[in-house]
Design an enzyme around this catalytic site. Structure first.
Site, PDB file in Angstrom:
ATOM      1  N   ASP A  80       0.867  -1.191   0.000  1.00 45.72           N
ATOM      2  CA  ASP A  80       0.000   0.000   0.000  1.00 45.72           C
ATOM      3  C   ASP A  80       0.903   1.241   0.000  1.00 45.72           C
ATOM      4  O   ASP A  80       2.011   1.223  -0.572  1.00 45.72           O
ATOM      5  CB  ASP A  80      -0.973  -0.062   1.179  1.00 45.72           C
ATOM      6  CG  ASP A  80      -2.263   0.722   0.914  1.00 45.72           C
ATOM      7  OD1 ASP A  80      -2.244   1.956   1.121  1.00 45.72           O
ATOM      8  OD2 ASP A  80      -3.269   0.130   0.485  1.00 45.72           O
ATOM      9  N   ASP A  81       0.445   2.308   0.613  1.00 43.49           N
ATOM     10  CA  ASP A  81       1.171   3.581   0.570  1.00 43.49           C
ATOM     11  C   ASP A  81       2.549   3.453   1.256  1.00 43.49           C
ATOM     12  O   ASP A  81       2.813   2.507   1.979  1.00 43.49           O
ATOM     13  CB  ASP A  81       0.311   4.647   1.276  1.00 43.49           C
ATOM     14  CG  ASP A  81       0.624   6.071   0.804  1.00 43.49           C
ATOM     15  OD1 ASP A  81       1.632   6.269   0.096  1.00 43.49           O
ATOM     16  OD2 ASP A  81      -0.156   6.968   1.156  1.00 43.49           O
ATOM     17  N   LYS A 157      -3.534  -0.651  -6.895  1.00 44.39           N
ATOM     18  CA  LYS A 157      -4.574   0.088  -6.168  1.00 44.39           C
ATOM     19  C   LYS A 157      -4.298   1.563  -6.399  1.00 44.39           C
ATOM     20  O   LYS A 157      -3.217   2.057  -6.067  1.00 44.39           O
ATOM     21  CB  LYS A 157      -4.513  -0.248  -4.670  1.00 44.39           C
ATOM     22  CG  LYS A 157      -5.437   0.602  -3.801  1.00 44.39           C
ATOM     23  CD  LYS A 157      -5.323   0.189  -2.330  1.00 44.39           C
ATOM     24  CE  LYS A 157      -6.086   1.133  -1.407  1.00 44.39           C
ATOM     25  NZ  LYS A 157      -5.920   0.734   0.025  1.00 44.39           N
ATOM     26  N   ASP A 159      -5.303   5.162  -5.559  1.00 47.47           N
ATOM     27  CA  ASP A 159      -6.000   5.950  -4.547  1.00 47.47           C
ATOM     28  C   ASP A 159      -6.337   7.343  -5.096  1.00 47.47           C
ATOM     29  O   ASP A 159      -5.944   7.677  -6.226  1.00 47.47           O
ATOM     30  CB  ASP A 159      -5.096   6.044  -3.297  1.00 47.47           C
ATOM     31  CG  ASP A 159      -5.914   6.116  -2.016  1.00 47.47           C
ATOM     32  OD1 ASP A 159      -7.101   6.471  -2.075  1.00 47.47           O
ATOM     33  OD2 ASP A 159      -5.343   5.839  -0.933  1.00 47.47           O
ATOM     34  N   ARG A 216     -13.156   0.634  -4.329  1.00 47.95           N
ATOM     35  CA  ARG A 216     -13.457   0.954  -2.935  1.00 47.95           C
ATOM     36  C   ARG A 216     -14.589   1.979  -2.920  1.00 47.95           C
ATOM     37  O   ARG A 216     -14.424   3.104  -3.358  1.00 47.95           O
ATOM     38  CB  ARG A 216     -12.206   1.523  -2.268  1.00 47.95           C
ATOM     39  CG  ARG A 216     -11.185   0.451  -1.861  1.00 47.95           C
ATOM     40  CD  ARG A 216     -11.622  -0.259  -0.590  1.00 47.95           C
ATOM     41  NE  ARG A 216     -12.012   0.721   0.399  1.00 47.95           N
ATOM     42  CZ  ARG A 216     -11.141   1.473   1.086  1.00 47.95           C
ATOM     43  NH1 ARG A 216      -9.852   1.288   0.946  1.00 47.95           N
ATOM     44  NH2 ARG A 216     -11.569   2.381   1.937  1.00 47.95           N
ATOM     45  N   ASP A 220     -12.129   3.854   4.779  1.00 50.86           N
ATOM     46  CA  ASP A 220     -11.187   2.809   5.199  1.00 50.86           C
ATOM     47  C   ASP A 220     -11.713   2.020   6.397  1.00 50.86           C
ATOM     48  O   ASP A 220     -12.295   2.579   7.325  1.00 50.86           O
ATOM     49  CB  ASP A 220      -9.865   3.450   5.646  1.00 50.86           C
ATOM     50  CG  ASP A 220      -9.029   3.925   4.470  1.00 50.86           C
ATOM     51  OD1 ASP A 220      -9.472   3.777   3.314  1.00 50.86           O
ATOM     52  OD2 ASP A 220      -7.930   4.441   4.738  1.00 50.86           O
TER      53      ASP A 220
END
Ligand SMILES: *[C@@H]1O[C@H](CO)[C@@H](O)[C@H](O)[C@H]1NC(C)=O
Ligand SMILES: *[C@@H]1O[C@H](CO)[C@@H](O)[C@H](O)[C@H]1NC(C)=O
Ligand SMILES: *[C@@H]1O[C@H](CO)[C@@H](O)[C@H](O)[C@H]1NC(C)=O
Ligand SMILES: *[C@@H]1O[C@H](CO)[C@@H](O)[C@H](O)[C@H]1NC(C)=O
Length: 436
Positions: A80-81, A157, A159, A216, A220
């Site tokens: 992820d990030d 992913k 964002d 999404r 979160d």
């Protein structure tokens, strides 16, 4: 509407709409994703086991293989990030943080592929990622898509922090095109609708299904029951909009599984797994596979729940009953005229004895085999026969319901394999303990 009619209708509908044409994720993707559990911990000097580094991902990969996860379908290992350097390289390309990922992302992807796993990476459509790392705004989309493909990454992913709605409207479709143009099949997770908010939706789910494999929809997830419940409530409150959007290659994503972390009891863990299976949700665990409890592992590795989640028809289930007493019933139509049923309790007093029949739940007349997935008990039941399920506070009772009136009833055994003909010939009046 009768269930069989509903089944026929949904299969016509899902046949009519097409997902993103990259051939990927015909069933909801499964794997592991760093964010919820490990966030943006970059302190490798003081917290080497838990910081976002290549070691975290190779550790998880090793456990996915060693502990049987991969063979159950959990194949994505997703970054992820906070993975990248604060600076792009001299050619303007994204690069991994050199201290935390000294071997680079390409080698990490090779590590996964050598083990039958896949690597996912994270980007952001704004000027910066949510964590303040370099983003992939409109003018960098093609370059970054090519970089990910060159690294042999399997999923992205994308964002939406630090971007506005008109940029998103251009950027999410553009990234889809750019990924396609690389020639490498890369699963595409869009955070776009989570940034569009609100219903009635400004979100065009038809378009999302054409450009993304999953998206999404909502905020979160956190490591708490409140968070799991709020997400489930939002998804089922909006099921009439969301369920038709889902199908092979295109999935609503209620976010990660937090089973195996700190916030959920055993009953709540079973509830999250059951409701995510009903929703045909992607199953990305965010937990520490090095130290997971046997209890949590058994829930996440339950073969029947996984088979329900992975049903090839790909129809997203719905809440069909919402009682004032706090009991809710969920149904997901499955292939072979089977279905999954979940009885869920929002109560906080004691196990609640809920009485119903398949007829009351609008099943067509006939005899059904019910397999209780968390206790491995099976029984035969006429649609008209009343039965009682005892549902724990914040817990579920979940059934795989086989097709009606089939003398060669196929059903699940505890090893998750479909078997038939039935060896269990129970009488209606000799139902096993849990639900009578
Ligand atoms: C790109 O899109 C075309 C047409 O939709 C499709 O046939 C092809 O498989 C896609 N390729 C990749 C790598 O996604
Ligand atoms: C979005 O940001 C761009 C600059 O990147 C700006 O030109 C545009 O006007 C903004 N649009 C909206 C709707 O705020
Ligand atoms: C939604 O997207 C589809 C497919 O891209 C398009 O045909 C349709 O016009 C869009 N609907 C709206 C309301 O914009
Ligand atoms: C069963 O069907 C009736 C009639 O269409 C409907 O009113 C009822 O809500 C349905 N019940 C369930 C549980 O779907």
């Amino acid at each position: 509407m009768k269930l069989l009619l509903l089944l026929a209708l949904t299969s016509v509908l899902s046949g009519a709409a097409f997902g993103l044409d990259n051939g990927l994720m015909r069933t909801p993707p499964m794997g592991w994703l760093a964010w919820e559990r490990f966030r943006c911990d970059i302190d490798c000097d003081n917290d080497p086991m838990n910081c976002i580094s290549e070691r975290l991902f190779t550790d998880m990969a090793d456990w996915l293989v060693k502990d049987g996860w991969r063979d159950l379908g959990y194949v994505y290992v997703n970054i992820d990030d906070c993975w990248s350097s604060m600076e792009r390289d001299k050619q303007g390309r994204l690069q991994a943080d050199p201290k935390r990922f000294p071997s680079g992302i390409h080698k990490l992807a090779r590590y996964m592929h050598d083990r039958g796993l896949k690597l996912g990476i994270y980007g952001d459509m704004g000027t910066l990622t949510c964590g303040g790392y370099p983003g992939t705004p409109l003018d960098k989309i093609e370059l970054d898509a090519q970089t990910f493909a060159d690294w042999e990454v399997d999923m992205l992913k994308y964002d939406g922090c630090y971007s506005n709605s008109s940029e998103q409207e251009k950027g999410y479709p553009l990234m889809s095109k750019a990924l396609n143009a690389t020639g490498r099949p890369i699963g595409y997770s869009c955070s776009w609708p989570a940034y569009q908010g609100g219903l009635p939706p400004k979100v065009n789910y038809t378009q999302l299904g054409e450009i993304c494999n999953l998206w999404r929809n909502y905020g979160d997830i956190q490591d708490s029951w409140d968070s799991v419940l709020a997400i489930a409530d939002w998804f089922f409150a909006n099921q009439d909009t969301l369920a038709p959007a889902a199908g092979p290659g295109r999935w609503n994503d209620p976010d990660m599984l937090v089973v195996g972390d700190f916030g959920l009891s055993t009953d709540q863990s079973r509830s999250q797994m059951a409701l995510w299976a009903i929703m045909a949700a992607p199953l990305f665990m965010s937990n520490d596979l090095r130290f997971i409890s046997n209890d949590a592992r058994a829930i996440l590795q339950n073969k029947v729940v996984i088979a329900i989640n992975q049903d090839p028809m790909g129809v997203q289930g719905r809440r069909i009953v919402k009682e004032k007493n706090g009991i809710e019933v969920f149904l997901r139509p499955l292939s072979n005229k089977a279905s999954a049923l979940v009885f869920f309790s929002r109560r906080n007093d004691m196990p609640y004895r809920y009485q119903t029949s398949l007829k009351k739940l609008n099943y067509t007349a006939g005899s059904y085999k019910l397999f209780e997935v968390y206790t491995n008990r099976a029984t035969l039941l006429k649609d008209s026969t009343d039965f009682v399920v005892s549902v724990n506070p914040t817990g579920v009772v979940m059934f795989y319901v086989s097709a009606p009136a089939d003398t060669n009833l196929r059903h699940f055994h505890s090893d998750g394999k479909l078997q038939g003909p039935s060896s269990y010939e129970g009488e209606d009046n000799s139902l096993p303990g849990v639900f009578l």
